[in-house]
Design an enzyme around this catalytic site. Sequence first.
Site, mmCIF file in Angstrom:
data_model
loop_
_atom_site.group_PDB
_atom_site.id
_atom_site.type_symbol
_atom_site.label_atom_id
_atom_site.label_comp_id
_atom_site.label_asym_id
_atom_site.label_seq_id
_atom_site.Cartn_x
_atom_site.Cartn_y
_atom_site.Cartn_z
ATOM 1 N N GLY A 157 11.566 -3.730 -0.296
ATOM 2 C CA GLY A 157 10.358 -4.227 0.719
ATOM 3 C C GLY A 157 9.272 -4.951 -0.019
ATOM 4 O O GLY A 157 8.710 -5.942 0.322
ATOM 5 N N ALA A 158 8.887 -4.320 -1.282
ATOM 6 C CA ALA A 158 7.699 -5.144 -1.898
ATOM 7 C C ALA A 158 7.649 -4.450 -3.384
ATOM 8 O O ALA A 158 8.269 -3.671 -3.534
ATOM 9 C CB ALA A 158 6.286 -5.013 -1.031
ATOM 10 N N MET A 159 6.897 -5.039 -4.360
ATOM 11 C CA MET A 159 6.776 -4.762 -5.586
ATOM 12 C C MET A 159 5.352 -4.629 -5.859
ATOM 13 O O MET A 159 4.574 -5.620 -5.789
ATOM 14 C CB MET A 159 7.620 -5.478 -6.621
ATOM 15 C CG MET A 159 7.750 -4.907 -7.910
ATOM 16 S SD MET A 159 8.312 -3.448 -8.008
ATOM 17 C CE MET A 159 7.218 -2.900 -9.398
ATOM 18 N N GLU A 160 4.938 -3.219 -6.591
ATOM 19 C CA GLU A 160 3.428 -3.355 -6.892
ATOM 20 C C GLU A 160 2.965 -3.907 -8.401
ATOM 21 O O GLU A 160 2.027 -3.231 -8.836
ATOM 22 C CB GLU A 160 3.495 -1.671 -7.138
ATOM 23 C CG GLU A 160 4.159 -0.932 -8.148
ATOM 24 C CD GLU A 160 5.096 -0.128 -7.836
ATOM 25 O OE1 GLU A 160 6.013 -0.857 -6.732
ATOM 26 O OE2 GLU A 160 5.629 0.726 -8.570
ATOM 27 N N ASN A 161 3.690 -4.932 -8.643
ATOM 28 C CA ASN A 161 3.151 -5.646 -10.118
ATOM 29 C C ASN A 161 1.643 -5.476 -10.119
ATOM 30 O O ASN A 161 0.934 -5.947 -9.251
ATOM 31 C CB ASN A 161 3.761 -6.940 -10.444
ATOM 32 C CG ASN A 161 5.080 -7.124 -9.690
ATOM 33 O OD1 ASN A 161 5.985 -6.372 -10.251
ATOM 34 N ND2 ASN A 161 5.183 -7.959 -8.596
ATOM 35 N N HIS B 10 1.060 0.970 0.642
ATOM 36 C CA HIS B 10 1.705 1.630 -0.169
ATOM 37 C C HIS B 10 1.967 0.921 -1.422
ATOM 38 O O HIS B 10 1.782 1.573 -2.867
ATOM 39 C CB HIS B 10 3.434 1.559 0.143
ATOM 40 C CG HIS B 10 4.444 2.091 -0.671
ATOM 41 N ND1 HIS B 10 4.944 3.481 -0.633
ATOM 42 C CD2 HIS B 10 5.148 1.495 -1.925
ATOM 43 C CE1 HIS B 10 5.744 3.799 -1.696
ATOM 44 N NE2 HIS B 10 5.743 2.642 -2.410
ATOM 45 N N GLU B 11 2.002 -0.207 -1.590
ATOM 46 C CA GLU B 11 1.880 -1.222 -2.768
ATOM 47 C C GLU B 11 0.432 -0.953 -3.427
ATOM 48 O O GLU B 11 0.375 -0.825 -4.727
ATOM 49 C CB GLU B 11 2.426 -2.726 -2.905
ATOM 50 C CG GLU B 11 3.635 -2.684 -2.140
ATOM 51 C CD GLU B 11 4.745 -1.942 -2.718
ATOM 52 O OE1 GLU B 11 4.862 -1.737 -4.030
ATOM 53 O OE2 GLU B 11 5.428 -1.711 -1.996
ATOM 54 N N HIS C 124 -0.021 2.284 -5.161
ATOM 55 C CA HIS C 124 0.519 2.356 -6.436
ATOM 56 C C HIS C 124 -0.443 1.994 -7.668
ATOM 57 O O HIS C 124 -0.089 2.403 -8.745
ATOM 58 C CB HIS C 124 1.962 1.341 -6.566
ATOM 59 C CG HIS C 124 2.974 1.905 -6.221
ATOM 60 N ND1 HIS C 124 3.417 3.234 -6.520
ATOM 61 C CD2 HIS C 124 4.020 1.519 -5.326
ATOM 62 C CE1 HIS C 124 4.846 3.389 -5.793
ATOM 63 N NE2 HIS C 124 5.075 2.465 -5.424
ATOM 64 N N GLU D 279 6.882 7.532 -6.549
ATOM 65 C CA GLU D 279 7.443 7.184 -5.298
ATOM 66 C C GLU D 279 6.810 8.088 -4.163
ATOM 67 O O GLU D 279 6.549 7.989 -3.023
ATOM 68 C CB GLU D 279 8.596 6.740 -5.053
ATOM 69 C CG GLU D 279 8.890 5.403 -6.044
ATOM 70 C CD GLU D 279 8.181 4.221 -5.692
ATOM 71 O OE1 GLU D 279 7.472 4.086 -4.619
ATOM 72 O OE2 GLU D 279 8.058 3.294 -6.432
HETATM 73 N N1 0A1 Z 1 8.452 0.113 -6.590
HETATM 74 C C1 0A1 Z 1 8.722 -0.577 -5.268
HETATM 75 C C2 0A1 Z 1 10.148 -0.786 -4.982
HETATM 76 C C3 0A1 Z 1 10.974 -1.588 -5.610
HETATM 77 C C4 0A1 Z 1 12.201 -1.325 -6.453
HETATM 78 C C5 0A1 Z 1 12.879 -1.973 -6.897
HETATM 79 C C6 0A1 Z 1 12.869 -3.369 -6.650
HETATM 80 O O1 0A1 Z 1 13.658 -4.300 -7.098
HETATM 81 C C7 0A1 Z 1 14.927 -3.676 -7.673
HETATM 82 C C8 0A1 Z 1 11.881 -3.853 -5.893
HETATM 83 C C9 0A1 Z 1 11.058 -2.883 -5.234
HETATM 84 C C10 0A1 Z 1 8.009 -0.037 -4.199
HETATM 85 O O2 0A1 Z 1 8.178 1.401 -4.344
HETATM 86 O O3 0A1 Z 1 7.435 -0.612 -3.198
HETATM 87 ZN ZN ZN Z 2 6.818 2.521 -4.114
#
Ligand code: 0A1
Ligand code: ZN
Length: 882
Positions: free
Chosen positions: A270-274, A306-307, A310, A329
């Site tokens: 879905g998305a990523m919290e970098n 959500h992101e 995080h 999570e």
């Molecule tokens: N941490 C992100 C989810 C996420 C996990 C793995 C990914 O690539 C393998 C990408 C996103 C979240 O909880 O939104």
């Molecule tokens: Zn997450």
Amino acid sequence: MRDASPQTTYLKDYTVPEYFIHSVALNFVLDEENTLVTSRLTLSRNPASRSMETDLVLTGENLLLRRVVLNDDTELTDKDYQKTLDSLTVYNVPQQQPFVLTIENTINPKINTALEGLYLSNGMLCTQCEAEGFRKITYFLDRPDVMAKFTTTLVADKGRYPVLLSNGNKIAQGELPGNQHWVSWEDPFSKPCYLFALVAGQLECLEDKFTTQSGRDISLQIFVEPHDLDKCAHAMQSLQNAMRWDEEVYGCEYDLDLYMIVAVSHFNMGAMENKGLNVFNTKFVLARPDTATDSDYEHIEGVIAHEYFHNWTGNRITCRDWFQLSLKEGFTVFRDQEFTGDRTSKAVKRIEDVNMLRTRQFAEDAGPLAHPIRPDAYIEINNFYTLTVYEKGAEVVRMIHTLLGAEGFRKGSDLYFARHDGQAVTCEDFVKAMEAANNVDLSQFRRWYSQAGTPVLTVSHTYNAAGQTLTLTIKQHCPPTPGQAVKEPLHIPVKVGLIYPDGSVAPCQLEGGTAADEVILELTQAEQDFVFTGLTAAPAISVLRGFSAPVKLVMERSLEELAFLLSHDSDTFNRWEAGQQLVGQVIIGLVADVQNNRELRLDPIIIDAFRQVLAQPWEDLSYFSLLLSLPSETYLAEQMEVIDVVAIHKAREFVKLTLAENLQNALQTLYLNNHRDESGQFDAGAIGRRRIKNTCLSYLCALDDLAIKNWAHQQFKTAKNMTDQMAALSVMVNNPHYARKQCLTDFYQQWQHEALVIDKWFALQASSPAPDTFATVQALMAHPAFDLGTPNRVRALIGAFSQANPLHFHAANGQGYQFLADQIIALNTLNPQVASRMISALTSWRRYDASRQALMTAQLERIMSTEAISKDVYEIASKSLA
Ligand code: 0A1
Ligand code: ZN
């Protein structure tokens, strides 16, 4: 050839890192096929490590190593280090003082179809590093408990990559000869490498700001491909809402001066919290009233939140190791659920979350892949981004919230943030903070973290008229799961309310306690009695209000009792639940009638119950629509010993049709009263009107009535928003309709340049119960707009067919299974993460009849024999068969 027998990693083997990386200076010379990465690491020995090793072992995959330099002056030769397919060992590094290691390597983003590490998405370069993707960028200690300060310089062609982004703040930029330019970024917060990100491309930006509670101005930027700039406003508003909410509810303020979101069309999740630079699947950013449905709007706000959340629960405080994934999570999902409930309707949000938990997470917990929210072993960590870790994890946090109350929970989260800011910690640390702040003992509660499976609560009761007491007996039992034959009793909060026969609230007064409108029973034993006193009549019992624990409830209740609760329960969740149980029981009865070729007859109590719901004035129209919705085929399937998809479909369709026949007038009036030509109204009123109207349309279109069919056609043609257009198209695709084909063609014509809308077009056809669906799916695989390399498209066609079309996927001749296995085998090389997620439709093979079991396992075996099977696919397929 498969990766030589995949290795399992165990939680019990965790040891602290032997080395720390304090800082890392990265330099990227970006190129589609040949990106040069230079990484200058400052390292030192971890004094807490017991290892005697003097070698430094870094992880790295698919890298072409060019140079290794020690302390900026000594170029190492291949006698000083050793390379394997997935590591770089540098011999005899300095033990006494910090040292610097500079590594130069190249990577090829263009051939990276796994979308992990640095890859291309529509010509844009972007990264995905969670969980273990950073090792595909450069050699590193790729584990979350190694936290470093990152500075990143990006060098690239100015024409192809005018925008160059990475984590933190932009500190410098400049021009270079040959139309090249560079930008440097610095992230002042230490972070694990899974939070690293870079993006380079031709992007446009929507910019706004947020003023924090302490008065700092934060610049907010959303980057998208130029043609999508008109679809970012809702995401921006959502981000601002989330930032405000986190300050108000958790006291959490944003820490950098800049928050960036980039939407990419190729993304595995879905998305990523970098840190400071979230990368999002376009699906969770882009929305315009004519392209996105109300439900898309809600999901976007939820995922943006959500992101964002995080940043505190995940980034400032991160996980010690990947077994602790639910630490960030579960907590963050709980936070986003509460946020959405506050923004929309608490009742509706809770029902939607529970629906998903019960249909999908419960199935996971009951099958061969069951694992605790804190797993104790994995082959491929990417396989553990599961409904159990996320959704059940959130339920576990919610139970702590229920047990401690909102104030107690806030004390606990404050202490957790204060104690662990800047650290990589464990679920245990979280529970300890909750205990310490509230002076409570959660020893038994901890079992929720280590025990898999869904507990079953069996509830019985006796009323003693003479003594005016009610005794509630609750038993708990949890079926065995792989590797856990015996289960210990859990600590379970069970929220209960009592209702007198006249509908008034009966007091909840436990022996020796004070009276209240409802009470939270704390179940800790295998069997426990709770005695309520002072009850002048036998009350109806409303158990597990708000779905206070992720359990299955077994309680014998007549249809009359359920109908009473449906009209009188003051708990919005349980009121809806009573309706679901009522109609669910009846449908399951009808399934048996279908199987035995008996004539079908709908119990009039159902029609009456629906008539009563329809007759009442409802303020929350979304909630009203949920009261009118039948349990899904997937949920009904869960209730059966042996799943019979055909009988379930027939029985459910029969109930739908009979209700439509009997309630046609009320449904039509409701449709007409709520039908407006709206575009762009997103207040609860407008959303509710659309939802109830389209629920009615769906019932009415079960009727063979030309006038109604024209309503749907008309709504399709005149709709000014995607919710109405899609709802109309879907009833036309799911029921026989004269204009079905034409409308599908028109829809494609209208939206062919909007990828996310075309995903809906694929998914709708793939999930249709229409008899020609399988042929349609096969034809769609060859459609020019289909692409196995785009995860959203794969999910829209193959995912929707296998996971949202039980009737056709489980066709008795096994063609659905074979089709899915073919696609999984093709995806195995292209994108192992997406491939392994697609297996889930075959995992539940034990739930079907013998013939289907044989067909499903044959396909799992075929998948297992794939050449060069990935770890991802190997783990899920082999465990599914075990
Ligand atoms: N941490 C992100 C989810 C996420 C996990 C793995 C990914 O690539 C393998 C990408 C996103 C979240 O909880 O939104
Ligand atoms: Zn997450």
